[in-house]
Design an enzyme around this catalytic site. Structure first.
Site, PDB file in Angstrom:
ATOM      1  CD1 TRP A 106      48.119  21.490  -9.957  1.00 40.07           C
ATOM      2  CD2 TRP A 106      48.058  20.224 -11.800  1.00 40.07           C
ATOM      3  NE1 TRP A 106      48.972  20.434  -9.765  1.00 40.07           N
ATOM      4  CE2 TRP A 106      48.950  19.632 -10.887  1.00 40.07           C
ATOM      5  CE3 TRP A 106      47.844  19.603 -13.034  1.00 40.07           C
ATOM      6  CZ2 TRP A 106      49.641  18.477 -11.162  1.00 40.07           C
ATOM      7  CZ3 TRP A 106      48.532  18.440 -13.302  1.00 40.07           C
ATOM      8  CH2 TRP A 106      49.418  17.880 -12.380  1.00 40.07           C
ATOM      9  CG  ASP A 126      43.029  17.483 -15.412  1.00 43.55           C
ATOM     10  OD1 ASP A 126      42.971  16.295 -15.036  1.00 43.55           O
ATOM     11  OD2 ASP A 126      43.960  18.247 -15.094  1.00 43.55           O
ATOM     12  CE  LYS A 158      46.227  13.906  -6.929  1.00 42.25           C
ATOM     13  NZ  LYS A 158      47.144  14.871  -6.420  1.00 42.25           N
TER      14      LYS A 158
HETATM   15  C1  LIG Z   1      44.164  19.018 -11.764  1.00 39.94           C
HETATM   16  C2  LIG Z   1      45.111  17.875 -11.829  1.00 39.94           C
HETATM   17  N1  LIG Z   1      45.277  17.232 -12.999  1.00 39.94           N
HETATM   18  C3  LIG Z   1      46.091  16.189 -13.113  1.00 39.94           C
HETATM   19  C4  LIG Z   1      46.835  15.742 -12.065  1.00 39.94           C
HETATM   20  C5  LIG Z   1      47.749  14.591 -12.345  1.00 39.94           C
HETATM   21  O1  LIG Z   1      48.153  13.803 -11.379  1.00 39.94           O
HETATM   22  P1  LIG Z   1      49.096  12.540 -11.558  1.00 39.94           P
HETATM   23  O2  LIG Z   1      50.011  12.774 -12.700  1.00 39.94           O
HETATM   24  O3  LIG Z   1      49.792  12.441 -10.263  1.00 39.94           O
HETATM   25  O4  LIG Z   1      48.200  11.380 -11.824  1.00 39.94           O
HETATM   26  C6  LIG Z   1      46.726  16.390 -10.821  1.00 39.94           C
HETATM   27  C7  LIG Z   1      47.527  15.987  -9.658  1.00 39.94           C
HETATM   28  O5  LIG Z   1      47.699  16.657  -8.702  1.00 39.94           O
HETATM   29  C8  LIG Z   1      45.833  17.477 -10.711  1.00 39.94           C
HETATM   30  O6  LIG Z   1      45.651  18.141  -9.562  1.00 39.94           O
END
Ligand SMILES: Cc1ncc(COP(=O)(O)O)c(C=O)c1O
Length: 394
Positions: A128, A209, A244
């Site tokens: 990511w 993660d 999500k």
């Molecule tokens: C792989 C991954 N890790 C962590 C996150 C963290 O998301 P958030 O900070 O919106 O909770 C995301 C969000 O897209 C993600 O795709």
């Protein structure tokens, strides 16, 4: 002093969103930013979230400070959701509420650096995009292990194992529990076992993660790696996001769990992690965490949330099948059946930057340059146009 600043390029994903918003064409399609969408292209508030909010409105007694660790009840509920432990029963795991998964990843990185200044963290190739600023911005050295096979869409599993077995002992390895972002290609349970074996042999610190628990195969299956590692490794870190699976994107809800070898170390972890948080954002926002806690603790809401999650998961699977079938029907010059094998929100289409650009300008179809698509942006009304557009640029 501010004249000395340089203008940085816009964030790739948010940049696509801004371009999409400016496009006036009716048939435009947004496959960029990672939010769930329903058949109408909306990202509605979950019904269980609305109910929990009504409950909070009536019952919340105070808005006094929460403290750096966040809500203790939230932390217990998240530990149970992630590790499957009986509520509060694992004395080797310290969990704290964070502002989203991003906040969790950053606090985790800062904690690692306190334990091991200059440490290296190994991430999948690719990973990511935001892992880079979150982890290396804290000071960790980022390195990669092989993961996605763009030629034959899937995981380069042998190369991955080989890469992992060369990581220096004691280094940190970041793993996506499910719904790998950006490829959507996940390890099977047997493959997780093989990865875990190497992690144990090399005494690597797993940093898992989990941002999409419930979006691949269900809440328990999606946490398989966490529970496997928890049984077999001495220490680990888990970053979780509720953005999500609870649809709480803007409320910023997540958690960080640190598992230590000996429960006596927990007090040291706590003092350090709380000190990190105090120096960064002091404490997490309360509202989203209270919603999650209420849903997870109320049996009826919890069951209803499971149904809402199942609906989201099944819709993603359905859209994967739909676009793969529409492309096959048009005799696309490439086999796109891998889209159905992938999980969660993302897949790579395997297009060049120029093709992605043509999709935008000629067909009003928006995605990031890497041709990663969010399959939740597909619906029965736009899938025909999308398939036509992809075949045209190929
Ligand atoms: C792989 C991954 N890790 C962590 C996150 C963290 O998301 P958030 O900070 O919106 O909770 C995301 C969000 O897209 C993600 O795709």
């Amino acid at each position: 002093m501010f004249e000395a600043l340089q203008t940085l390029p816009a964030d790739a994903i948010l940049g696509v969103l801004a371009e999409y918003r400016q496009d006036k064409r009716d048939h435009k399609i947004d496959l960029g930013v990672g939010v769930f969408r329903d058949e109408n292209g909306d990202t509605p508030v979950l019904s269980t979230v609305k109910k929990a909010e009504r409950y909070l409105l009536e019952n919340q007694q105070s808005k006094a400070y929460l403290g750096s660790r966040g809500d203790p009840d939230f932390n217990v509920a998240m530990q149970a959701l992630l590790f499957g432990v009986e509520q509060g029963s694992n004395s080797r795991i310290y969990t704290l509420q964070t502002p989203g998964g991003c906040g969790s990843l950053r606090v985790g990185a800062e904690l690692i650096l306190r334990g091991r200044p200059g440490a290296s963290i190994w991430v999948s190739d690719p990973t990511w995009a935001n892992h880079v600023p979150l982890l290396s911005g804290a000071g960790l050295q980022l390195k990669t292990y092989p993961y996605y096979d763009a030629e034959n869409p899937g995981i380069r599993f042998e190369e991955m194992l080989n890469g992992l077995s060369k990581i220096p002992v004691n280094d940190i390895v970041l793993l996506h529990a499910c719904c790998h972002n950006p490829s959507g290609m996940d390890l099977t349970q047997e493959q997780w076992q093989a990865v875990c074996k190497i992690v144990v042999e090399r005494n690597l610190l797993p940093f898992i993660d989990i941002a999409y628990q419930g979006f691949a195969n269900g809440l328990v299956d999606d946490a398989y790696s966490i529970r496997l590692f928890a049984d077999l490794v001495p220490e680990m870190i888990v970053s979780a996001s509720c953005s999500k699976n609870f649809g709480l994107y803007r409320d910023r809800v997540g958690s960080l769990s640190v598992m230590v070898e000996d429960g006596a170390t927990i007090a040291r972890v706590e003092s350090q992690v709380v000190n990190v948080v105090r120096g960064m954002y002091s404490m997490p926002p309360a509202h989203g965490g209270s919603i999650v806690t209420h849903i997870l603790r109320d049996a009826a809401l919890r069951a209803e949330w499971d149904d809402e999650l199942t609906f989201m998961r099944e819709r993603l699977k359905e859209m994967r099948g739909l676009i793969a079938a529409e492309l096959a029907q048009r005799n696309a010059p490439r086999d796109f059946s891998f889209i159905e094998r992938a999980q969660g929100m993302f897949s790579f289409l395997g297009l060049t930057k120029e093709q992605v650009q043509r999709l935008k300008t000629e067909f009003a179809v928006y995605m990031v340059d890497s041709s990663r698509i969010n399959v939740a942006g597909i619906n029965h009304k736009n899938v025909g146009h999308l398939a036509d557009a992809i075949v045209a640029v190929l």
